[in-house]
Design a protein around this motif. Sequence first.
Motif, PDB file in Angstrom:
ATOM      1  N   GLY A 127      -2.801  -7.389  50.859  1.00 20.72           N
ATOM      2  CA  GLY A 127      -3.319  -5.963  51.180  1.00 20.72           C
ATOM      3  C   GLY A 127      -2.671  -5.171  51.117  1.00 20.72           C
ATOM      4  N   GLY A 128      -3.376  -3.301  51.048  1.00 21.86           N
ATOM      5  CA  GLY A 128      -2.993  -2.419  51.203  1.00 21.86           C
ATOM      6  C   GLY A 128      -1.970  -1.566  52.428  1.00 21.86           C
TER       7      GLY A 128
ATOM      8  N   GLU B 278       1.525  -3.238  51.587  1.00 25.75           N
ATOM      9  CA  GLU B 278       1.660  -2.582  50.389  1.00 25.75           C
ATOM     10  C   GLU B 278       2.529  -1.117  50.602  1.00 25.75           C
TER      11      GLU B 278
ATOM     12  N   LYS C 134       5.568  -3.117  41.587  1.00 19.37           N
ATOM     13  CA  LYS C 134       3.970  -3.113  41.619  1.00 19.37           C
ATOM     14  C   LYS C 134       3.245  -2.133  40.599  1.00 19.37           C
TER      15      LYS C 134
ATOM     16  N   ILE D 280      -8.234  -7.876  40.784  1.00 14.35           N
ATOM     17  CA  ILE D 280      -6.790  -7.774  41.465  1.00 14.35           C
ATOM     18  C   ILE D 280      -7.569  -7.631  43.264  1.00 14.35           C
TER      19      ILE D 280
ATOM     20  N   ARG E  40      -7.419  -9.630  47.257  1.00 16.00           N
ATOM     21  CA  ARG E  40      -8.046 -10.671  48.232  1.00 16.00           C
ATOM     22  C   ARG E  40      -8.818 -11.618  47.609  1.00 16.00           C
TER      23      ARG E  40
ATOM     24  N   LYS F  45     -15.374  -8.061  48.928  1.00 12.78           N
ATOM     25  CA  LYS F  45     -14.427  -7.690  47.782  1.00 12.78           C
ATOM     26  C   LYS F  45     -15.399  -8.179  46.353  1.00 12.78           C
TER      27      LYS F  45
ATOM     28  N   GLY G 228      -6.189 -13.304  43.098  1.00 11.80           N
ATOM     29  CA  GLY G 228      -5.840 -12.582  44.537  1.00 11.80           C
ATOM     30  C   GLY G 228      -4.553 -13.600  44.666  1.00 11.80           C
ATOM     31  N   GLY G 229      -3.608 -12.471  46.447  1.00 11.84           N
ATOM     32  CA  GLY G 229      -3.360 -13.884  46.995  1.00 11.84           C
ATOM     33  C   GLY G 229      -3.653 -13.883  48.530  1.00 11.84           C
TER      34      GLY G 229
ATOM     35  N   VAL H 203       1.336  -8.318  39.464  1.00 13.33           N
ATOM     36  CA  VAL H 203       0.084  -7.595  39.160  1.00 13.33           C
ATOM     37  C   VAL H 203       0.514  -6.551  38.501  1.00 13.33           C
TER      38      VAL H 203
ATOM     39  N   GLU I  83     -15.364  -1.207  51.894  1.00  9.23           N
ATOM     40  CA  GLU I  83     -13.489  -1.278  51.104  1.00  9.23           C
ATOM     41  C   GLU I  83     -12.877  -0.134  52.667  1.00  9.23           C
TER      42      GLU I  83
ATOM     43  N   GLY J  90      -9.186   0.435  48.983  1.00 10.19           N
ATOM     44  CA  GLY J  90      -9.384   0.587  47.811  1.00 10.19           C
ATOM     45  C   GLY J  90      -7.784   0.715  46.977  1.00 10.19           C
ATOM     46  N   LEU J  91      -6.511   0.410  47.603  1.00 11.58           N
ATOM     47  CA  LEU J  91      -5.290   0.843  46.936  1.00 11.58           C
ATOM     48  C   LEU J  91      -5.192   0.199  45.305  1.00 11.58           C
ATOM     49  N   THR J  92      -6.204  -0.881  44.582  1.00 11.09           N
ATOM     50  CA  THR J  92      -5.590  -1.130  43.292  1.00 11.09           C
ATOM     51  C   THR J  92      -6.480  -0.460  42.622  1.00 11.09           C
TER      52      THR J  92
ATOM     53  N   GLU K 179      -3.407   1.430  41.338  1.00  9.31           N
ATOM     54  CA  GLU K 179      -2.414   1.168  40.328  1.00  9.31           C
ATOM     55  C   GLU K 179      -3.543   1.427  39.136  1.00  9.31           C
TER      56      GLU K 179
HETATM   57  N1  UDP Z   1      -2.337  -7.120  46.134  1.00 13.60           N
HETATM   58  C1  UDP Z   1      -1.706  -8.376  45.572  1.00 13.60           C
HETATM   59  N2  UDP Z   1      -1.801  -9.273  44.829  1.00 13.60           N
HETATM   60  C2  UDP Z   1      -3.080  -9.845  45.068  1.00 13.60           C
HETATM   61  C3  UDP Z   1      -4.392  -9.243  45.603  1.00 13.60           C
HETATM   62  C4  UDP Z   1      -3.696  -7.748  46.207  1.00 13.60           C
HETATM   63  O1  UDP Z   1      -0.382  -8.064  45.477  1.00 13.60           O
HETATM   64  O2  UDP Z   1      -3.133 -11.385  44.826  1.00 13.60           O
HETATM   65  C5  UDP Z   1      -2.062  -5.608  47.077  1.00 13.60           C
HETATM   66  C6  UDP Z   1      -2.725  -5.250  45.754  1.00 13.60           C
HETATM   67  O3  UDP Z   1      -2.084  -4.556  44.340  1.00 13.60           O
HETATM   68  C7  UDP Z   1      -2.579  -3.591  46.256  1.00 13.60           C
HETATM   69  C8  UDP Z   1      -3.098  -3.925  47.978  1.00 13.60           C
HETATM   70  O4  UDP Z   1      -2.927  -6.024  47.795  1.00 13.60           O
HETATM   71  O5  UDP Z   1      -1.415  -3.127  46.406  1.00 13.60           O
HETATM   72  C9  UDP Z   1      -4.723  -4.708  48.196  1.00 13.60           C
HETATM   73  O6  UDP Z   1      -4.968  -2.594  48.585  1.00 13.60           O
HETATM   74  P1  UDP Z   1      -6.236  -2.634  48.665  1.00 13.60           P
HETATM   75  O7  UDP Z   1      -6.984  -1.498  49.490  1.00 13.60           O
HETATM   76  O8  UDP Z   1      -7.165  -2.739  47.579  1.00 13.60           O
HETATM   77  O9  UDP Z   1      -7.108  -4.149  49.377  1.00 13.60           O
HETATM   78  P2  UDP Z   1      -6.992  -4.677  51.176  1.00 13.60           P
HETATM   79  O10 UDP Z   1      -6.778  -5.799  50.687  1.00 13.60           O
HETATM   80  O11 UDP Z   1      -6.304  -3.659  52.097  1.00 13.60           O
HETATM   81  O12 UDP Z   1      -8.467  -4.744  51.640  1.00 13.60           O
END
Ligand code: UDP
Length: 413
Positions: free
Chosen positions: A49-50, A53, A202, A230, A232, A237, A261-262, A300, A317, A320-322, A325
Motif C-alpha cells: 500500500g501507498g 511506501e 521501485k 499494479i 492490491r 481497484k 498485486g500483493g 514492480v 482511490e 493512487g501512487l501507482t 510511479e
Molecule cells: N504495490 C506493490 N506491490 C503490489 C501492489 C502494490 O509494491 O503488489 C505498491 C505500488 O507500487 C504502490 C503502492 O503499493 O507503491 C500502492 O499505492 P496506491 O496509492 O496506488 O494504492 P493503495 O494500495 O495505497 O490503495
Amino acid sequence: MNVLVEPQVLTLDQYTPLLGAAEIDELRTLAHPIEGCTVDMVNSTAVGGGVAEILSRLLPLMRELGLEARWQVMEGGADFFDVTKAFHNALHGGVWRGGDAGLEVFRECNRRNREKIHLDGQFVVIHDPQPAPFIESRGDNGAGWFWRCHIDLSHPDPAIWNFLEPWVHRYDASIFSSPAFARQLPIPQYLFYPSIDPLADKNKELDPEFIERVVTGFNIDPERPILTQISRFDRLKDPVGVIRAYRQVKRYFDLQLVLAGGGASDDPEANLVLEEVRQEANNDPDIHILQLPAAAPLEVNALQRASTIIIQKSLREGFGLTVAEALWKKKPVVASAVGGIPVQIIHKHTGLLAHSVEGAAYQIRFLLSHPEIGKRLGEQGYEHVRENFLITGNVRRYLTLFLHHTHQTCGHK
Ligand code: UDP
C-alpha cells in the motif's frame, strides 16, 4: 511486540543530480531550526500500500536532515483488520456494516496499542483512521500532533464519521492528499500531495536485461503489448473491470494483461477478490495474475517499465501512487477519474482518463493505435511528477508544518 520499522539508509546528496543543489539546500535550511527533534509516525501496516511506501522513503530523509524520525506500526488481530477494512470502505462512501461490536473492537485494539507504543516526540503524525484514537496518548510536552489522512473523506457514512470525528478534532491540524478529499473541520487542514522516491528500488532506472529477465520469468512475452495494473487485490481497484476492458481490446489487438498485486497485511479481503479475478480470467493464457511478495519493488519497477500501457481502473482511490510511479517511467496511463488520480492525470496532457469499462477499453485501443501520442503523454507525465510528486517536496511540506507548529526549543541554535 509492535514492529519498529527500520528504513533503508539514503543520502540527500544522491538527489542533487536529479533535482538540483538549490532544492536540497533548501531542505537543509528548513530542517536546521528543528534539528534534534523527534518525529513519531504511526500507521497500521509496514508493507503493502501507498502509505507504507511513502513512509519507507520519508523517514531516512528526515533522519539525514537531523530529525530523530521513528515509525511505529500498530498491531491488531484479524478482527481488528476486518473492522478497519469495513471502516475504510464506509469512509470511502460505502455503508458501515460493523455494528457496535465493530466499534468496540476498534476502540479496544487502539487501547492495547496505546499501552505498547509510547509517543513522546516533539512532532507526532498519525496516519489514517486506524490509529486516530492515539490522540488520547497526547501528553503535556507541547508536542505538535497531526492527523495525516490519506483517503477520500468527502462522502463518509455519517455513522462512522461521527464515531471518528471527536478524535480528529483534538489534533493540531489535519493533512489531506487532495482538496476534494477534505471535510469541514475546526482544525487547520493542509494539502500534501503524496510522493514517490525517484531513487527507490521501485522507481530507479533498471538495466533492460534485468527487466526482460523479470518479465520472461513470469512467462510474459516481451515482444507483444503488455497492459498492466499494479494494485492490491481490492474491489475498489476494480481488477475484474480491468479484465473486462482488456477483453474488449483483445478483439482488435494481441494484448497481454498483467494484474500484479500483493496483499497489504491490513487487508483481509484480498483472497476473496483474487478468487473473483481468477474466475473472470477464466484461464486466459494472456492474463497474468501475479501474487507478488508484499515487498517486491524491483519486480514492480520492472513490470511497470516493461508495460506498453499502465492502467489504474479504480472505483475509488486515495491518491493512487501507482499512477505517479508509471508516469515517472514515462508510460502512457489510462486511469479512472477518481480520488487523487485527476491531480496526476491531466486528460490528454499527462495521460487519459476513463469513467467506465468501455471508456477504458476505448482509451487503450486509442493508445495502441497511436503510440507516438502515448510517448508524448508519458514524457509530459514524467515532468508533472518531477514538479509535484517527488519525495523531496513531501519532506519540504512536513518541515514547513513542523516549523510552523514548533512549541518548544528542542535544540534550537
Ligand atoms: N504495490 C506493490 N506491490 C503490489 C501492489 C502494490 O509494491 O503488489 C505498491 C505500488 O507500487 C504502490 C503502492 O503499493 O507503491 C500502492 O499505492 P496506491 O496509492 O496506488 O494504492 P493503495 O494500495 O495505497 O490503495
